[in-house]
Design an enzyme around this catalytic site. Structure first.
Site, PDB file in Angstrom:
ATOM      1  N   ASP A 266       7.483  11.535  -5.752  1.00 39.83           N
ATOM      2  CA  ASP A 266       8.713  11.694  -4.895  1.00 39.83           C
ATOM      3  C   ASP A 266      10.148  11.347  -6.026  1.00 39.83           C
ATOM      4  O   ASP A 266      10.710  10.139  -5.754  1.00 39.83           O
ATOM      5  CB  ASP A 266       8.972  11.108  -3.581  1.00 39.83           C
ATOM      6  CG  ASP A 266       8.009  11.270  -2.716  1.00 39.83           C
ATOM      7  OD1 ASP A 266       8.012  12.565  -1.996  1.00 39.83           O
ATOM      8  OD2 ASP A 266       6.891  10.510  -2.638  1.00 39.83           O
TER       9      ASP A 266
ATOM     10  N   SER B 201      -1.406  12.664  -1.981  1.00 42.87           N
ATOM     11  CA  SER B 201      -0.626  12.761  -1.000  1.00 42.87           C
ATOM     12  C   SER B 201      -0.881  12.667   0.327  1.00 42.87           C
ATOM     13  O   SER B 201      -2.052  13.406   0.549  1.00 42.87           O
ATOM     14  CB  SER B 201       0.413  14.220  -0.966  1.00 42.87           C
ATOM     15  OG  SER B 201       1.511  14.327   0.208  1.00 42.87           O
TER      16      SER B 201
ATOM     17  N   HIS C 126      -1.155   4.928  -3.244  1.00 46.84           N
ATOM     18  CA  HIS C 126      -0.658   3.520  -2.718  1.00 46.84           C
ATOM     19  C   HIS C 126      -1.555   2.526  -3.430  1.00 46.84           C
ATOM     20  O   HIS C 126      -0.729   1.159  -3.453  1.00 46.84           O
ATOM     21  CB  HIS C 126      -0.995   3.519  -1.244  1.00 46.84           C
ATOM     22  CG  HIS C 126       0.014   4.426  -0.372  1.00 46.84           C
ATOM     23  ND1 HIS C 126      -0.650   5.752  -0.075  1.00 46.84           N
ATOM     24  CD2 HIS C 126       1.071   4.690  -0.122  1.00 46.84           C
ATOM     25  CE1 HIS C 126       0.183   6.432   0.570  1.00 46.84           C
ATOM     26  NE2 HIS C 126       1.564   5.815   0.361  1.00 46.84           N
TER      27      HIS C 126
END
Length: 285
Positions: A152, A187, A37
């Site tokens: 993803d 993750s 992130h």
């Protein structure tokens, strides 16, 4: 950093940014922030005048109620990370703000083909929830750019299709999967792994790379045999396999030697933790 929890307050801020002709970058998250992130936030800073991060654990994309209940939520820790990164706005609405009525009766956005294959086949309704919340965030925040990781991968292609087909004036920018030193992809779900599972988890990416080396060396021949042997190696290590196969990296169609741009997509269980990973590769002539 300003924390905004209501749509009304968000609208006011967005309108002021638009009047000032500020370029807005959106990083959508479900919280429990990690290094992946942070890389997206740093990229958003390079492209945008205003960086907005959303934190919303979206019930519509969980196909399992228990999974939703146990999803790690670390809001206070996330706020500290975001303050350190000096983002402009954290949009963190309550569930009732986004879904004032039942999610089952909510208007939704569907990307038909891509949402129902591979991961979508294993998790019915998952991508319907993803595209609906992303569409809502795009409508609310009206970003010029939005940033996603390639871990993803199917989700990324679906969002790019959503933007293209619904004519959103938004540029989707992605970054390669951010990994730990042992190769395991960052993750939020890694926190579910116990110590032994955490050590084993890195084997998934090693097998993906090994499989690609063999497929490329064989020019795509004996693919089924190669995939079978890779699956057996994973099973011997204690993985339960849901998805492990080669696909066209642009369309997610099944592998064809005529197509040079490919990807291995993997979804596996290790204990009670579902791990996903992938790697693109080019098939030689």
């Amino acid at each position: 950093m300003q924390i905004i929890k209501t749509i009304e307050s968000l609208y006011k801020r967005i309108q002021s940014f638009k009047k000032e002709q500020k370029k807005i970058g959106l990083v959508p998250t479900m919280g429990n922030l990690h290094e992946g992130h942070i890389k997206l936030i740093l990229l958003a800073k390079k492209h945008s005048d205003i960086v907005i991060v959303s934190i919303f654990v979206n019930p519509m994309q969980f196909d399992n109620a228990l999974d939703l209940t146990k999803y790690p939520q670390t809001f206070l820790e996330d706020c500290l990370i975001l303050k350190k990164e000096k983002i402009d706005i954290l949009f963190a609405p309550d569930r009732s703000e986004i879904y004032p009525n039942s999610t089952k009766m909510h208007t939704y956005i569907d990307v038909p083909k891509l949402s129902k294959i591979i991961e979508g086949k294993s998790r019915p309704g998952h991508f319907l929830g993803v595209t609906t919340i992303i569409g809502k965030l795009f409508n609310l925040i009206q970003p010029n750019f939005s940033f996603f990781g390639e871990k993803d991968y199917q989700q990324l292609l679906i969002i790019k299709t959503l933007v293209k087909e619904l004519n959103y004036p938004i540029k989707i920018i992605s970054i390669p999967t951010i990994r730990l030193k042992n190769g395991l992809a960052f993750s939020s779900r890694n926190k579910y792994l116990n110590n032994l599972e955490f050590q084993k988890a890195s084997f998934l990416y090693k097998i993906i790379k090994k499989t690609i080396n063999i497929v490329v060396k064989n020019h795509g021949k004996k693919l089924h045999e190669t995939i079978h042997l890779s699956k057996m190696s994973l099973i011997k290590k204690g993985f339960l396999i849901d998805i492990f196969n080669v696909y066209n990296s642009q369309t997610l169609d099944v592998f064809s030697k005529k197509n040079k741009k490919n990807i291995i997509l993997a979804s596996v269980w290790l204990g009670k933790t579902r791990l996903i990973d992938n790697k693109k590769f080019i098939l030689p002539n």
